[in-house]
Design an enzyme around this catalytic site. Structure first.
Site, short mmCIF file in Angstrom:
data_model
loop_
_atom_site.label_atom_id
_atom_site.label_comp_id
_atom_site.label_asym_id
_atom_site.label_seq_id
_atom_site.Cartn_x
_atom_site.Cartn_y
_atom_site.Cartn_z
N VAL A 17 0.84 -1.21 0.00
CA VAL A 17 0.00 0.00 0.00
C VAL A 17 0.88 1.25 0.00
CG1 VAL A 17 -1.79 1.29 1.22
CG2 VAL A 17 -1.87 -1.21 1.19
N ALA A 46 9.21 6.25 6.03
CA ALA A 46 9.85 5.42 7.06
C ALA A 46 9.72 3.96 6.68
CB ALA A 46 9.19 5.68 8.41
N GLU A 132 -10.45 5.76 5.85
CA GLU A 132 -11.30 5.09 4.84
C GLU A 132 -10.71 3.75 4.39
OE1 GLU A 132 -14.48 6.42 3.28
OE2 GLU A 132 -14.29 4.26 3.25
N VAL A 135 -11.29 -0.25 6.16
CA VAL A 135 -12.36 -1.23 5.93
C VAL A 135 -12.66 -1.32 4.44
CG1 VAL A 135 -14.75 -1.86 6.41
CG2 VAL A 135 -13.39 -0.72 8.18
N GLY A 137 -10.89 -1.80 1.70
CA GLY A 137 -9.98 -1.25 0.69
C GLY A 137 -10.50 -0.01 -0.01
N GLU A 193 -2.42 -15.55 2.57
CA GLU A 193 -1.03 -15.51 3.04
C GLU A 193 -0.58 -16.92 3.42
OE1 GLU A 193 0.27 -12.31 4.97
OE2 GLU A 193 -1.40 -11.02 4.38
N ASP A 204 -9.46 -10.52 10.86
CA ASP A 204 -9.45 -9.34 10.00
C ASP A 204 -10.88 -8.77 9.86
OD1 ASP A 204 -8.06 -7.74 7.67
OD2 ASP A 204 -9.86 -8.62 6.78
N LYS A 208 -12.83 -5.13 11.29
CA LYS A 208 -13.63 -4.27 10.41
C LYS A 208 -15.07 -4.14 10.93
CE LYS A 208 -10.68 -5.47 6.49
NZ LYS A 208 -10.42 -6.48 5.45
N1 HSE Z 1 -6.52 -9.70 4.03
C1 HSE Z 1 -7.64 -8.88 3.75
C2 HSE Z 1 -8.56 -9.60 2.78
C3 HSE Z 1 -7.30 -7.54 3.17
O1 HSE Z 1 -8.33 -10.74 2.41
O2 HSE Z 1 -9.56 -9.00 2.42
C4 HSE Z 1 -6.80 -6.59 4.19
O3 HSE Z 1 -7.74 -6.32 5.18
#
Ligand code: HSE
Length: 435
Positions: A17, A46, A132, A135, A137, A193, A204, A208
């Site tokens: 990102v 950074a 923004e 949540v 993308g 992943e 995750d 959200k």
């Molecule tokens: N890993 C998340 C997903 C994206 O599969 O939607 C980042 O929140």
């Protein structure tokens, strides 16, 4: 030469990102400057390692491993945090705000765990904290909830907010494959992943859900308030059973406002659920995200799009950056946290849900009546029952009306102990149209 009217931007993190944020900031500098009312100049980036390979060329003099030094510099006006995780992100954001910078972050885990500290620091500093990108993308959902729907009463938010799990469940639905096989394919294609826990176990999505519920209901909801179940126990049989009743299995983030005997209360949960194929969320395929919002005056709204990825997430970050830059130039700030309603958050057991239960039973007189009686004993009303022969046995598929999750869970535990029940083969909540 430095433009003395420019606003100086520090970017924390240069992964998928961050590198897209840096690229777009550089490539679209003229347009962004016109939109923001001030040129946005990169003050520094950074990173953890100066020599790591990255997707964008950053002038060496702008790279630093001293993130704290960067955010506390006098010439930094805006800070973009795309490192993720709790620390050092929290300390860096707090220091940036204290130093008078406005902050744009994509950090859902931090907002869901300790948003309160960040919002309080932003209030104290009189600066913006925008998020923004935290949540779904690229999908605009934070601003619609915080601003566009600020005059309405949101009653429900149903979201597919994790692309990895949506990809896996979509694969299971379209190919009949099991969870493990579909996860492997998602990993090969780069959707999941190597350690998929955060996605497949719903962490995750739960972060959200906490953010969405807080905004929708003007109440602080943290990740710890969100009931969470992942998709690793979803079987090919569950997905087939859903298909047999014209439904599809999705991992949903569900936030609800409900009237109870003690007044309004909210709930937030993440779990797999069957939804009718006619529901707009059923058409969300592959790794796409969507958020379905129900409100009293507007009715039903759906927000759809790419929920992850470097460039889509950077789009949301840059939208925030332009907004906070405009606010800074105008000497104002946008809406801060709105948690005035402070509704109680219901435990999962008190949440109203519907269950789909598939049971292998002995095929003899009175069995259906005994099963129906068990539902009735727990105060659960049955909506539909389907029976199929299974040799000398039968499979019963029962879909309930809404009852508390505690009543439904007790019904299933009771069924599992009955002699006439060979096995409870599938238990899944049902969301969508019926009550
Ligand atoms: N890993 C998340 C997903 C994206 O599969 O939607 C980042 O929140």
């Amino acid at each position: 030469m430095r433009d003395k009217d420019a606003l100086r931007v520090a970017v924390l993190g240069c992964g998928s990102v961050g590198s897209q944020v840096v690229r777009l900031l550089t490539e679209q500098a003229d347009d962004l400057g016109m939109r923001a009312g001030a040129r946005l100049e990169l003050a520094g980036v950074a990173v953890r390692r100066l020599d790591a390979p990255r997707e964008v060329d950053v002038p060496a003099e702008l790279l630093t491993t001293d993130a704290m030094g960067l955010v506390t510099r006098d010439d930094v006006d805006l800070v973009v945090e795309v490192i993720g995780g709790i620390e050092p992100a929290r300390s860096l954001i707090l220091a940036a705000l204290e130093n008078g910078a406005s902050v744009v972050t994509a950090n859902k885990a931090l907002l869901a765990e300790d948003g309160a500290s960040l919002f309080e620091a932003a209030d104290k500093a009189g600066r913006d904290l925008y998020y923004e990108a935290a949540v779904a993308g690229a999908i605009p959902i934070i601003r619609p909830l915080r601003e566009s729907l600020a005059g309405d009463t949101v009653t429900r938010v149903l979201g597919i907010v994790n692309g990895t799990t949506n990809f896996i469940l979509d694969k299971m639905d379209s190919s009949g494959a099991g969870f493990a096989e579909s996860l492997s394919e998602a990993q090969e294609l780069g959707y999941a992943e190597a350690d998929p826990t955060a996605d497949v176990e719903g962490f995750d999505a739960a972060a959200k859900a906490a953010i969405l519920a807080s905004l929708a209901f003007h109440t602080r909801v943290t990740a710890a308030d969100v009931h969470r179940e992942g998709i690793s126990d979803v079987t090919a049989a569950d997905v087939r059973s859903a298909a047999d009743m014209g439904a599809v299995v999705k991992l949903l983030a569900i936030c609800e406002l409900r009237e109870t005997d003690e007044g309004p209360a909210v709930s937030a949960r993440v779990h797999p659920a069957m939804i009718p194929r006619s529901h707009p969320l059923a058409s969300v395929r592959e790794a796409y995200n969507a958020v379905f919002v129900e409100s009293e005056a507007a009715g039903r709204l759906m927000f759809y799009g790419p929920g992850a990825g470097g460039a889509p997430t950077a789009s949301a970050v840059l939208g925030d950056l332009v907004t906070v830059a405009r606010n800074l130039r105008a000497g104002t700030r946008g809406a801060g946290e709105s948690a005035y309603a402070a509704h109680p958050v219901l435990p999962m057991g008190e949440t109203l849900t519907r269950y789909h239960v598939a049971i292998d039973v002995q095929d003899r007189a009175g069995v259906l009546a005994l099963v129906a009686t068990t539902f009735a004993e727990h105060g659960v009303s049955i909506q539909t029952v389907r029976q199929e022969g299974r040799g000398a046995d039968a499979q019963l598929v029962v879909v309930s009306h809404r009852a508390t999750d505690a009543q439904l869970a007790a019904t299933v535990a009771h069924l599992e102990e009955m002699d006439i029940v060979r096995e409870v083969t599938s238990v899944m909540r049902v969301e969508g149209e019926s009550e």
